[in-house]
Write a protein that holds these residues in place. Structure first.
Motif, PDB file in Angstrom:
ATOM      1  N   ASP A  66       0.840  -1.189   0.000  1.00  0.00           N
ATOM      2  CA  ASP A  66       0.000   0.000   0.000  1.00  0.00           C
ATOM      3  C   ASP A  66       0.885   1.254   0.000  1.00  0.00           C
ATOM      4  O   ASP A  66       2.122   1.152  -0.061  1.00  0.00           O
ATOM      5  CB  ASP A  66      -1.003  -0.010   1.172  1.00  0.00           C
ATOM      6  CG  ASP A  66      -0.353   0.123   2.549  1.00  0.00           C
ATOM      7  OD1 ASP A  66       0.798   0.590   2.647  1.00  0.00           O
ATOM      8  OD2 ASP A  66      -1.021  -0.235   3.543  1.00  0.00           O
ATOM      9  N   LEU A  67       0.281   2.419   0.053  1.00  0.00           N
ATOM     10  CA  LEU A  67       1.041   3.672  -0.058  1.00  0.00           C
ATOM     11  C   LEU A  67       2.028   3.877   1.086  1.00  0.00           C
ATOM     12  O   LEU A  67       2.976   4.642   0.962  1.00  0.00           O
ATOM     13  CB  LEU A  67       0.087   4.872  -0.111  1.00  0.00           C
ATOM     14  CG  LEU A  67      -0.787   5.024  -1.358  1.00  0.00           C
ATOM     15  CD1 LEU A  67      -1.584   6.316  -1.279  1.00  0.00           C
ATOM     16  CD2 LEU A  67       0.056   4.991  -2.624  1.00  0.00           C
ATOM     17  N   GLY A  68       1.802   3.195   2.196  1.00  0.00           N
ATOM     18  CA  GLY A  68       2.705   3.323   3.335  1.00  0.00           C
ATOM     19  C   GLY A  68       3.815   2.293   3.338  1.00  0.00           C
ATOM     20  O   GLY A  68       4.637   2.276   4.262  1.00  0.00           O
ATOM     21  N   GLY A  69       3.862   1.426   2.325  1.00  0.00           N
ATOM     22  CA  GLY A  69       4.901   0.411   2.249  1.00  0.00           C
ATOM     23  C   GLY A  69       4.553  -0.892   2.948  1.00  0.00           C
ATOM     24  O   GLY A  69       5.394  -1.786   3.061  1.00  0.00           O
TER      25      GLY A  69
ATOM     26  N   HIS B 189      15.710   2.683   0.987  1.00  0.00           N
ATOM     27  CA  HIS B 189      16.461   2.878   2.230  1.00  0.00           C
ATOM     28  C   HIS B 189      16.217   4.276   2.782  1.00  0.00           C
ATOM     29  O   HIS B 189      16.011   4.445   3.989  1.00  0.00           O
ATOM     30  CB  HIS B 189      17.951   2.646   1.990  1.00  0.00           C
ATOM     31  CG  HIS B 189      18.739   2.549   3.253  1.00  0.00           C
ATOM     32  ND1 HIS B 189      18.979   1.361   3.901  1.00  0.00           N
ATOM     33  CD2 HIS B 189      19.313   3.514   4.023  1.00  0.00           C
ATOM     34  CE1 HIS B 189      19.666   1.582   5.000  1.00  0.00           C
ATOM     35  NE2 HIS B 189      19.884   2.879   5.098  1.00  0.00           N
ATOM     36  N   TRP B 190      16.245   5.277   1.920  1.00  0.00           N
ATOM     37  CA  TRP B 190      16.042   6.657   2.369  1.00  0.00           C
ATOM     38  C   TRP B 190      14.637   6.844   2.937  1.00  0.00           C
ATOM     39  O   TRP B 190      14.455   7.472   3.977  1.00  0.00           O
ATOM     40  CB  TRP B 190      16.293   7.627   1.218  1.00  0.00           C
ATOM     41  CG  TRP B 190      16.306   9.070   1.649  1.00  0.00           C
ATOM     42  CD1 TRP B 190      15.227   9.859   1.936  1.00  0.00           C
ATOM     43  CD2 TRP B 190      17.467   9.885   1.883  1.00  0.00           C
ATOM     44  NE1 TRP B 190      15.636  11.111   2.322  1.00  0.00           N
ATOM     45  CE2 TRP B 190      16.994  11.153   2.290  1.00  0.00           C
ATOM     46  CE3 TRP B 190      18.839   9.674   1.755  1.00  0.00           C
ATOM     47  CZ2 TRP B 190      17.867  12.213   2.589  1.00  0.00           C
ATOM     48  CZ3 TRP B 190      19.694  10.726   2.055  1.00  0.00           C
ATOM     49  CH2 TRP B 190      19.216  11.971   2.466  1.00  0.00           C
ATOM     50  N   TRP B 191      13.645   6.265   2.272  1.00  0.00           N
ATOM     51  CA  TRP B 191      12.255   6.445   2.707  1.00  0.00           C
ATOM     52  C   TRP B 191      11.927   5.686   3.988  1.00  0.00           C
ATOM     53  O   TRP B 191      11.267   6.229   4.868  1.00  0.00           O
ATOM     54  CB  TRP B 191      11.312   5.956   1.606  1.00  0.00           C
ATOM     55  CG  TRP B 191      10.993   6.974   0.568  1.00  0.00           C
ATOM     56  CD1 TRP B 191      11.821   7.902   0.024  1.00  0.00           C
ATOM     57  CD2 TRP B 191       9.729   7.144  -0.088  1.00  0.00           C
ATOM     58  NE1 TRP B 191      11.177   8.626  -0.932  1.00  0.00           N
ATOM     59  CE2 TRP B 191       9.884   8.186  -1.029  1.00  0.00           C
ATOM     60  CE3 TRP B 191       8.498   6.509   0.006  1.00  0.00           C
ATOM     61  CZ2 TRP B 191       8.840   8.615  -1.853  1.00  0.00           C
ATOM     62  CZ3 TRP B 191       7.466   6.927  -0.832  1.00  0.00           C
ATOM     63  CH2 TRP B 191       7.634   7.981  -1.733  1.00  0.00           C
ATOM     64  N   PHE B 192      12.364   4.433   4.073  1.00  0.00           N
ATOM     65  CA  PHE B 192      11.865   3.559   5.129  1.00  0.00           C
ATOM     66  C   PHE B 192      12.857   3.247   6.242  1.00  0.00           C
ATOM     67  O   PHE B 192      12.452   3.007   7.371  1.00  0.00           O
ATOM     68  CB  PHE B 192      11.341   2.253   4.516  1.00  0.00           C
ATOM     69  CG  PHE B 192      10.161   2.462   3.608  1.00  0.00           C
ATOM     70  CD1 PHE B 192       8.965   2.920   4.103  1.00  0.00           C
ATOM     71  CD2 PHE B 192      10.269   2.224   2.246  1.00  0.00           C
ATOM     72  CE1 PHE B 192       7.868   3.134   3.268  1.00  0.00           C
ATOM     73  CE2 PHE B 192       9.194   2.427   1.394  1.00  0.00           C
ATOM     74  CZ  PHE B 192       7.986   2.890   1.907  1.00  0.00           C
ATOM     75  N   ALA B 193      14.156   3.229   5.937  1.00  0.00           N
ATOM     76  CA  ALA B 193      15.133   2.927   6.988  1.00  0.00           C
ATOM     77  C   ALA B 193      15.444   4.166   7.824  1.00  0.00           C
ATOM     78  O   ALA B 193      15.709   4.058   9.018  1.00  0.00           O
ATOM     79  CB  ALA B 193      16.417   2.372   6.379  1.00  0.00           C
TER      80      ALA B 193
ATOM     81  N   ALA C 182      11.260  -0.857  -5.874  1.00  0.00           N
ATOM     82  CA  ALA C 182      10.418  -0.860  -7.074  1.00  0.00           C
ATOM     83  C   ALA C 182       9.040  -0.311  -6.743  1.00  0.00           C
ATOM     84  O   ALA C 182       8.485   0.526  -7.475  1.00  0.00           O
ATOM     85  CB  ALA C 182      10.315  -2.275  -7.635  1.00  0.00           C
ATOM     86  N   ALA C 183       8.478  -0.780  -5.621  1.00  0.00           N
ATOM     87  CA  ALA C 183       7.170  -0.270  -5.180  1.00  0.00           C
ATOM     88  C   ALA C 183       7.266   1.209  -4.819  1.00  0.00           C
ATOM     89  O   ALA C 183       6.349   1.989  -5.098  1.00  0.00           O
ATOM     90  CB  ALA C 183       6.674  -1.082  -3.993  1.00  0.00           C
ATOM     91  N   THR C 184       8.376   1.605  -4.207  1.00  0.00           N
ATOM     92  CA  THR C 184       8.555   2.993  -3.790  1.00  0.00           C
ATOM     93  C   THR C 184       8.535   3.942  -4.987  1.00  0.00           C
ATOM     94  O   THR C 184       7.994   5.048  -4.908  1.00  0.00           O
ATOM     95  CB  THR C 184       9.876   3.149  -3.015  1.00  0.00           C
ATOM     96  OG1 THR C 184       9.883   2.241  -1.909  1.00  0.00           O
ATOM     97  CG2 THR C 184      10.031   4.568  -2.464  1.00  0.00           C
ATOM     98  N   THR C 185       9.127   3.528  -6.108  1.00  0.00           N
ATOM     99  CA  THR C 185       9.098   4.383  -7.300  1.00  0.00           C
ATOM    100  C   THR C 185       7.663   4.596  -7.771  1.00  0.00           C
ATOM    101  O   THR C 185       7.304   5.695  -8.223  1.00  0.00           O
ATOM    102  CB  THR C 185       9.934   3.788  -8.450  1.00  0.00           C
ATOM    103  OG1 THR C 185       9.396   2.528  -8.853  1.00  0.00           O
ATOM    104  CG2 THR C 185      11.382   3.593  -8.032  1.00  0.00           C
ATOM    105  N   ALA C 186       6.840   3.556  -7.668  1.00  0.00           N
ATOM    106  CA  ALA C 186       5.432   3.687  -8.051  1.00  0.00           C
ATOM    107  C   ALA C 186       4.675   4.562  -7.057  1.00  0.00           C
ATOM    108  O   ALA C 186       3.851   5.402  -7.440  1.00  0.00           O
ATOM    109  CB  ALA C 186       4.786   2.306  -8.145  1.00  0.00           C
ATOM    110  N   ILE C 187       4.947   4.380  -5.760  1.00  0.00           N
ATOM    111  CA  ILE C 187       4.309   5.216  -4.731  1.00  0.00           C
ATOM    112  C   ILE C 187       4.684   6.679  -4.934  1.00  0.00           C
ATOM    113  O   ILE C 187       3.837   7.581  -4.867  1.00  0.00           O
ATOM    114  CB  ILE C 187       4.708   4.740  -3.315  1.00  0.00           C
ATOM    115  CG1 ILE C 187       4.169   3.332  -3.047  1.00  0.00           C
ATOM    116  CG2 ILE C 187       4.194   5.714  -2.252  1.00  0.00           C
ATOM    117  CD1 ILE C 187       4.736   2.670  -1.801  1.00  0.00           C
ATOM    118  N   ASP C 188       5.965   6.918  -5.193  1.00  0.00           N
ATOM    119  CA  ASP C 188       6.447   8.281  -5.417  1.00  0.00           C
ATOM    120  C   ASP C 188       5.719   8.922  -6.606  1.00  0.00           C
ATOM    121  O   ASP C 188       5.346  10.092  -6.569  1.00  0.00           O
ATOM    122  CB  ASP C 188       7.956   8.245  -5.659  1.00  0.00           C
ATOM    123  CG  ASP C 188       8.596   9.614  -5.610  1.00  0.00           C
ATOM    124  OD1 ASP C 188       8.219  10.413  -4.728  1.00  0.00           O
ATOM    125  OD2 ASP C 188       9.469   9.900  -6.453  1.00  0.00           O
TER     126      ASP C 188
END
Length: 375
Positions: free
Chosen positions: A87-90, A185-189, A358-364
């Motif tokens: 989902d949008l929150g990962g 890594h930047w978004w979630f870690a 890969a999912a993060t690029t789509a969320i972004d």
């Protein structure tokens, strides 16, 4: 643009107040009130109840309504394809990996990928809003295709982005796997970090790097920045499939490690078992690969002046031996004033960084165009 700004701030903060958004965004209070009201009406934002603010002040908390909006993340590697639903929150909802072989050819492997995507989407068809795919490089991101995949030729003839968009009628975002891992890594870690230069190193079946400066990926003119695996460290070295000699990935990828040890690709797990038992031959081969990786990274340190380097992908399973060897080489080869201020760490995400990326690029992509979520 203001909607996108506020949505991004809420993604980063989690639960927050309208006052905090006013402070962080620089927008006036009435603009915040109007946009948040609109987003609540659309169902993109929900109120969470009373929260404590600064100096004990109470306010109504708000957050992104992530669960109703899904993306598919895909990781294409040389020996496997992974497809997962987020989902949008990962938050992950489904994850499946299948093996592929270069002997079957890219068309057959791509057909398997499309079947797996269809299977993943089937039970969430109304909520999936975009697809993100991370691939080995070099990658012509603007053209949606791989320029070269060593050890698996033929992918350069397939326009992954175009074909997937046509089949699934969804926005498709394509990114180099190391850059995808860097973004994840930047978004979630380290979600609260705003400033700095981070180099994420994906040392697996190939070698690449993702460079993030103040939260933004550096892609270069063609989207090929960070293609360190084809940076030559020996002009008299072995010939690479790219046509050059002495490419870094010929010395420090897991492909090179397995070749050095005379093992098949499926035997990588046994290498880490042997390393834990401290078998001398394996330990020396891993140390050698780590040394070459560190040597290559010295040039990256000198070129991009990062404040931290994250070591990810398959080779990071070598753990302390990899980390300490890379640190030692950089200390020895880089200027002391530079190396002493540089943090080097193993990737901290528990799951596959490149798949999440890969999912993060789509969320972004969706957060930059929130109206797409309403379609």
């Amino acid at each position: 643009m203001n909607r996108s700004l506020l949505i991004r701030l809420m993604r980063k903060r989690g639960v927050c107040s309208r006052a905090e958004l006013t402070q962080d965004s620089g927008l006036n209070q009435s603009t915040i009130t109007n946009i948040v009201g609109e987003l609540i009406q659309w169902g993109l934002v929900v109120e969470t109840g009373v929260i404590e603010g600064k100096k004990g002040r109470r306010s109504i908390g708000i957050k992104l309504n992530c669960e109703p909006y899904k993306v598919v993340g895909i990781r294409l590697a040389r020996t496997f394809i992974s497809v997962a639903l987020y989902d949008l929150g990962g938050q992950e909802y489904a994850n499946k990996q299948i093996p592929i072989r270069n002997s079957e050819g890219p068309e057959a492997a791509f057909a398997k990928m499309k079947a797996l995507i269809a299977e993943t989407i089937r039970s969430h068809e109304d909520t999936v809003k975009a697809i993100g795919i991370a691939t080995p490089g070099p990658l012509f991101r603007g053209e949606g295709r791989i320029a070269l995949m060593t050890a698996f030729p033929g992918w350069e003839k397939i326009n992954l982005q175009e074909e997937l968009a046509q089949q699934f009628q969804l926005p498709v975002c394509i990114e180099h796997d190391a850059k995808a891992g860097a973004l994840a890594h930047w978004w979630f870690a380290e979600p609260q970090r705003d400033r700095g230069v981070m180099v994420y190193v994906a040392a697996g079946q190939g070698v690449g790097a993702g460079i993030v400066a103040d939260g933004k990926l550096f892609r270069g003119a063609l989207g090929m920045a960070g293609e360190i695996g084809h940076m030559s460290i020996d002009y008299n070295g072995p010939l690479c499939e790219c046509g050059h000699r002495g490419c870094l990935e010929l010395y420090c990828s897991t492909t090179a490690l397995l070749k050095k040890l005379g093992k098949e690709p499926s035997a990588l797990g046994t290498v880490w078992q042997e390393l834990r038992r401290r078998e001398p031959v394996t330990e020396e081969a891993v140390r050698r690969a780590a040394w070459f990786l560190g040597f290559g990274l010295v040039s990256i340190v000198n070129a991009f002046d990062p404040d931290r380097i994250i070591l990810g992908d398959e080779l990071s399973s070598a753990g302390v031996l990899l980390l300490e060897t890379v640190k030692a080489v950089i200390r020895e080869q880089a200027l002391p004033d530079v190396s002493s201020r540089l943090t080097i760490e193993l990737a901290s995400l528990a799951s596959d960084d490149m798949l999440i990326g890969a999912a993060t690029t789509a969320i972004d992509h969706l957060l930059a165009r929130p109206s797409v979520l309403l379609c």
